[in-house]
Scaffold this active site. Structure first.
Site, PDB file in Angstrom:
ATOM      1  N   GLU A 508      56.290  44.182  16.700  1.00  0.00           N
ATOM      2  CA  GLU A 508      55.136  43.010  16.710  1.00  0.00           C
ATOM      3  C   GLU A 508      55.807  41.797  17.079  1.00  0.00           C
ATOM      4  O   GLU A 508      56.639  41.343  16.382  1.00  0.00           O
ATOM      5  CB  GLU A 508      54.776  42.859  15.217  1.00  0.00           C
ATOM      6  CG  GLU A 508      53.855  44.087  14.952  1.00  0.00           C
ATOM      7  CD  GLU A 508      53.569  44.511  13.338  1.00  0.00           C
ATOM      8  OE1 GLU A 508      53.870  43.643  12.778  1.00  0.00           O
ATOM      9  OE2 GLU A 508      53.404  45.554  13.212  1.00  0.00           O
ATOM     10  N   GLU A 539      52.753  49.731  11.936  1.00  0.00           N
ATOM     11  CA  GLU A 539      54.343  49.853  11.440  1.00  0.00           C
ATOM     12  C   GLU A 539      54.636  51.409  11.447  1.00  0.00           C
ATOM     13  O   GLU A 539      55.771  51.824  12.247  1.00  0.00           O
ATOM     14  CB  GLU A 539      54.638  49.407  10.097  1.00  0.00           C
ATOM     15  CG  GLU A 539      54.744  47.913   9.971  1.00  0.00           C
ATOM     16  CD  GLU A 539      53.211  47.024   9.947  1.00  0.00           C
ATOM     17  OE1 GLU A 539      52.508  47.806   9.931  1.00  0.00           O
ATOM     18  OE2 GLU A 539      53.446  45.786  10.304  1.00  0.00           O
ATOM     19  N   GLN A 561      58.642  43.978  11.352  1.00  0.00           N
ATOM     20  CA  GLN A 561      58.586  42.281  11.145  1.00  0.00           C
ATOM     21  C   GLN A 561      59.109  41.638   9.953  1.00  0.00           C
ATOM     22  O   GLN A 561      59.962  40.926   9.743  1.00  0.00           O
ATOM     23  CB  GLN A 561      57.241  41.455  11.439  1.00  0.00           C
ATOM     24  CG  GLN A 561      57.110  40.340  11.822  1.00  0.00           C
ATOM     25  CD  GLN A 561      56.076  39.691  12.700  1.00  0.00           C
ATOM     26  OE1 GLN A 561      54.895  39.711  12.177  1.00  0.00           O
ATOM     27  NE2 GLN A 561      56.040  39.769  13.952  1.00  0.00           N
ATOM     28  N   ASP A 564      58.961  43.432   3.678  1.00  0.00           N
ATOM     29  CA  ASP A 564      57.654  44.003   2.917  1.00  0.00           C
ATOM     30  C   ASP A 564      56.591  44.609   3.583  1.00  0.00           C
ATOM     31  O   ASP A 564      56.003  45.427   2.820  1.00  0.00           O
ATOM     32  CB  ASP A 564      57.059  42.473   2.446  1.00  0.00           C
ATOM     33  CG  ASP A 564      57.962  41.443   1.912  1.00  0.00           C
ATOM     34  OD1 ASP A 564      57.848  41.333   0.642  1.00  0.00           O
ATOM     35  OD2 ASP A 564      58.946  41.030   2.546  1.00  0.00           O
ATOM     36  N   TYR A 565      56.604  44.771   5.042  1.00  0.00           N
ATOM     37  CA  TYR A 565      55.709  45.605   5.425  1.00  0.00           C
ATOM     38  C   TYR A 565      56.520  47.014   5.950  1.00  0.00           C
ATOM     39  O   TYR A 565      55.741  47.729   6.495  1.00  0.00           O
ATOM     40  CB  TYR A 565      55.209  44.832   6.737  1.00  0.00           C
ATOM     41  CG  TYR A 565      54.695  43.524   6.326  1.00  0.00           C
ATOM     42  CD1 TYR A 565      53.776  43.327   5.306  1.00  0.00           C
ATOM     43  CD2 TYR A 565      55.151  42.496   7.074  1.00  0.00           C
ATOM     44  CE1 TYR A 565      53.277  42.151   4.784  1.00  0.00           C
ATOM     45  CE2 TYR A 565      54.578  41.088   6.339  1.00  0.00           C
ATOM     46  CZ  TYR A 565      53.597  40.888   5.345  1.00  0.00           C
ATOM     47  OH  TYR A 565      53.162  39.881   4.868  1.00  0.00           O
ATOM     48  N   HIS A 606      56.660  38.038   1.328  1.00  0.00           N
ATOM     49  CA  HIS A 606      57.793  37.472   2.461  1.00  0.00           C
ATOM     50  C   HIS A 606      59.012  37.143   1.740  1.00  0.00           C
ATOM     51  O   HIS A 606      59.823  36.318   2.285  1.00  0.00           O
ATOM     52  CB  HIS A 606      57.193  36.099   3.106  1.00  0.00           C
ATOM     53  CG  HIS A 606      56.042  36.346   4.095  1.00  0.00           C
ATOM     54  ND1 HIS A 606      54.655  36.369   3.280  1.00  0.00           N
ATOM     55  CD2 HIS A 606      55.809  36.933   5.112  1.00  0.00           C
ATOM     56  CE1 HIS A 606      53.791  36.572   4.219  1.00  0.00           C
ATOM     57  NE2 HIS A 606      54.437  36.795   5.499  1.00  0.00           N
TER      58      HIS A 606
END
Ligand SMILES: Cc1ncc(C[n+]2csc(CCOP(=O)(O)OP(=O)(O)O)c2C)c(N)n1
Ligand SMILES: [Mg+2]
Length: 817
Positions: A508, A539, A561, A564-565, A606
């Site tokens: 991304e 993801e 990115q 956390d994701y 984040h």
């Protein structure tokens, strides 16, 4: 009936037969009969397989019955160089492409650990999990364009879909990137199709829908077949899919004259000729136009139900069961052969008989081969125990062990091992007894063999293992420029893209703007859109895209990115990438680099550092946690030379910190598993990594000011962890240790503690209790204060270490409060 009438009837029949014969050439009839023979043999393998489980010769069975004819049709258009990513129903397809023998099929059912016996998994996977061997004995990729390739199956439903996307995407790159055209062992101009198979119920999974959407966006040669038998275990279609039909539900993906999209087709799974036509059409569209195709194969059945656990009579109506008998694809093909192809029933009967016999023979051979080593070991151990029994007075118990072993029906390795170990306990006082020594030697030898059988190949064992990459130090000229951390990375990525046309990066915002932190800034403009590429927000398929590309010989860097994701991608990483080498016993690899950034920044989503979660779910992938961008660049250089996958977590707060730019930015490497002592100390050892290094150093300086000399060690890589066991040396010197990070209590700090205290035996040098300094058990709160009170800070580290010193010497270190 008079003679004339009989003659007339005969003449009429003959003319019909003649007409039919002209419709199908002899060669065609031969092919049809050979296809039918395979369908029958495959069905018989399913039937026998089920019986083997019920006889206790195998633990569990799941079979491809009811899907034979569609798979034979699919195999007809599967060419050398193509790839499959499918699931447990595909035995007939694997037989049809010649990449699985019926004997190998049974070998897997029994869990035969020999690679030749079960090339897919060497006994590591339950039956129905198919894979071809893409690597040679040296761990190098074979010429994949000469092979029919099946990527290794996994059990989680739809888990094959992210990888399928990547396998298909590789063809697009090979076709459109001229720099790759010379790699003729990997692709012939991107002509390869990636064939996917999936069950109807599994299309409800997010992974399926995410991968399908991405394939439509990317326009890749991905031919996905949905084997629709109306059920997902006991649950009928209306619970799974809108309109009870995946082709209807996805109709909006259909391409039009003006819009790109999918070609969506439906076909009945019992209709041999329609299936062949459908696959021919699908192949053309996919291979020539690079348009993805969804082939919904309807009206399939499950003659024996879902698997060996439970029967389908419990949940299917009488009418449904009767329909399944009538529409059984093999039965329909038989009827068609007799009625339309005009082959005599007796001839069909004899084909069936021969096919069934052939399956039984294969079963017998597989069982004999599987049992031969096991029986020999059983006999050896039983005889040795018997001998020992005759040498000692209390023979009774030993003889009991032996008789129990002798009597075991279908003995396995564990039966023999248990008997040997029981005997060794009983013989513990007869130190020099030759039979005891022989048993011990046998156990030691078996341990080695069993390690290879059951525990090896989690990571690469080849020369190109990440652990074998030569170490090259960074070199700095006197006037080396001081730049932002992100520029160190950008220079490193630029060099990598320049050096090796197989390297590419995507994720991304990675393309046009060069990622959200500018690590790839300007590199799309320089190296082109196929090398540095934006993706959708997806993801798990970003990771799948990387897995498929890496399997096909490219060197992808897939970006997630933020750490956390990463959780959205965790299933694909854990189930597919982390297990790939292990589950195929080095038959396949995917040296994918996953780039992400994490630890310290702001707020609940984040700032995460869920390192325990990562460590415990990703064994099989190296986990590298560089403290700055120079170390990160060195890790990229190392991993790009290796055949292992790795996750590299950059520090979110480090992109704008200044670092010296090495002259050899594209060449220097940082070795895996070597901690670095950032600061020498005498009184205390503080072990940490990543963003915590800077905080730990500050705390160490503060401790110094009150007379506590603290050694700070950056472990640099969590997997592998300190391969030469150097941290124990520090603990030997200081006799006190703390493990600090930003994870939850009991997370990665506990992992490090176990490694150092237990594996490295540092416990014996401790004069105080070992401590962990961690984040709070919740996710970190927002803003600077939220961060300060959620994550370990300088003062907290200072106080926790000070408290340990106070306990040891209250006089020298009086309490603070
Ligand atoms: C992620 C995941 N959830 C649940 C299961 C358990 N499971 C195995 S097969 C299956 C049903 C799959 O049905 P379908 O996709 O229609 O394939 P079929 O077996 O009918 O060919 C389920 C729920 C699994 N393997 N993976
Ligand atoms: Mg189903």
């Amino acid at each position: 009936m008079g003679l004339d009438e009989v003659l007339l009837l005969k003449r009429e029949t003959l003319s019909i037969i003649k007409e039919a014969k002209t419709r199908y050439s002899q060669a065609r009839v031969k092919e049809i009969l050979s296809d039918y023979r395979l369908a029958v043999e495959s069905r018989e393998a399913s039937i026998i397989g089920r019986k083997e489980v019920f006889m206790g010769k195998a633990k569990f069975g799941i079979f491809g019955d009811g899907k034979e004819i569609a798979q034979i049709a699919m195999a007809k258009v599967f060419r050398n160089g193509d790839f499959r990513a499918g699931y447990y129903r595909d035995q007939t397809f694997m037989f049809a492409i010649g990449e699985l023998t019926v004997q190998q099929y049974f070998a897997q059912l029994y869990a035969h650990t020999d690679v030749d016996a079960d090339p897919a998994s060497a006994g590591r996977q339950m039956n129905g999990h198919y894979a071809t061997r893409m690597l040679d004995e040296n761990g190098k990729l074979k010429n994949l364009t000469d092979l029919k390739n099946s990527s290794g199956d996994i059990s989680p439903t739809a888990g094959q879909m992210p990888r399928l996307l990547g396998l298909a995407y590789a063809s697009k790159l090979f076709r459109h990137n001229p720099q790759l055209q010379s790699l003729t062992h990997l692709s012939r101009n991107g002509n390869e199709i990636a064939f996917g198979t999936i069950g109807n119920a599994s299309t409800s999974e997010g992974m399926f829908l995410e991968a399908i959407n991405a394939a439509g966006v990317l326009q890749v040669p991905m031919l996905t077949s949905i084997w629709d038998d109306g059920y997902g275990i006991s649950v009928p279609q209306e619970y799974h899919t809108t309109k009870s039909s995946i082709s209807k539900a996805l109709a909006g993906l259909q391409r039009t004259e003006t819009e790109k999209g999918f070609e969506i087709m439906t076909v009945k799974g019992w209709d041999y000729t329609a299936l062949i036509e459908a696959y021919e059409k699908a192949e053309r569209i996919c291979r020539e136009e690079h348009v993805p195709v969804l082939l919904h194969v309807e009206e399939l059945t499950q003659p024996q139900g879902h698997s060996t656990s439970g029967s389908h009579e419990r949940y299917k109506s009488k009418e449904r069961l009767a329909w399944e008998v009538e529409y059984d694809c093999n039965r329909k093909m038989r009827e068609w052969i007799i009625n339309e192809v005009m082959v005599l029933p007796e001839e069909v009967d004899s084909i069936e008989k021969e096919a069934k016999l052939s399956a039984k023979r294969a079963r017998d051979l597989a069982w004999k081969a599987f049992m031969s080593d096991i029986t020999m070991e059983q006999i050896f151990v039983a005889q040795t125990i018997h001998e020992a029994a005759s040498d000692i007075p209390e023979k009774g118990e030993l003889e009991e062990v032996r008789t129990e072993l002798d009597r075991t029906i279908n003995p396995t390795r564990l039966d023999t091992m248990k008997a040997a170990k029981k005997a060794i306990v009983l013989l513990r006082n007869y130190r020099d007894l030759p039979s005891r020594l022989r048993l011990i030697e046998w156990v030691r030898e078996s341990d080695k063999l069993n390690y290879d059988r059951y525990n090896s190949h989690l990571y690469s064992q080849s020369d190109a293992s990440a652990l074998n990459v030569p170490h090259v130090d960074p070199v700095y000229s006197e006037d080396a420029s001081i730049v932002d951390g992100r520029e160190v990375l950008q220079t490193c990525f630029d060099a990598a893209l320049q050096r090796d046309p197989r390297v590419l990066a995507f994720g991304e915002d990675v393309g046009k703007i060069g990622d959200v932190n500018q690590g790839f800034a300007g590199l799309q403009q320089k190296h082109g859109e196929l090398r540095v590429t934006d993706t959708g927000i997806r993801e798990t398929t970003i990771i799948g895209q990387g897995i498929g590309l890496a399997m096909r010989g490219l060197r992808p860097i897939a970006e997630i990115q933020y750490l956390d994701y990463f959780i959205y991608a965790l299933a694909t990483l854990s189930d597919d990438l982390a297990t790939l080498r292990y589950r195929t016993k080095s038959g396949q690899f995917a040296p994918l680099i996953i780039r992400t950034r994490g630890h310290r920044l702001e707020g609940v989503w984040h700032a995460g550092s869920p390192m325990g979660m990562i460590l415990h779910s990703l064994r099989g992938i190296y986990v590298l946690v560089p403290r700055n961008m120079t170390q990160a660049a060195g890790f990229y250089n190392t991993m790009l030379q290796s055949d292992d996958p790795a996750l590299i977590i950059e520090c979110l707060n480090g992109y704008r910190l200044k670092e010296k730019l090495p002259d050899n930015i594209g060449e220097f490497t940082v070795p895996l598993g070597l901690p670095e002592v950032l600061r020498q100390g005498e009184d205390f050892t503080l072990v940490t990594y990543g963003s915590m290094c800077r905080i730990a150093m500050e705390a160490a300086r503060a401790l110094d000011a009150v007379g506590i000399s603290c050694e700070v060690i950056d472990v640099q890589t969590l997997l592998p962890f300190d391969i030469h066991h150097t941290i124990v040396d520090s603990v030997r010197k200081t006799s006190r240790v703390a493990f600090a990070d930003e994870d939850v209590p009991g997370g990665a700090t506990s992992f490090m503690m176990q490694e150092v205290l237990e594996v490295q035996n540092a416990y014996q040098y401790l004069d105080s209790k070992p401590i962990t300094i961690t984040g709070k058990p919740h996710r970190p709160a927002y803003a600077s204060d939220g961060d300060y009170f959620s994550k370990p800070n300088v003062e907290e580290i200072f106080e926790q270490i000070y408290a340990v010193m106070h306990e040891a010497d209250p006089q020298k270190y009086p309490s603070l409060y």
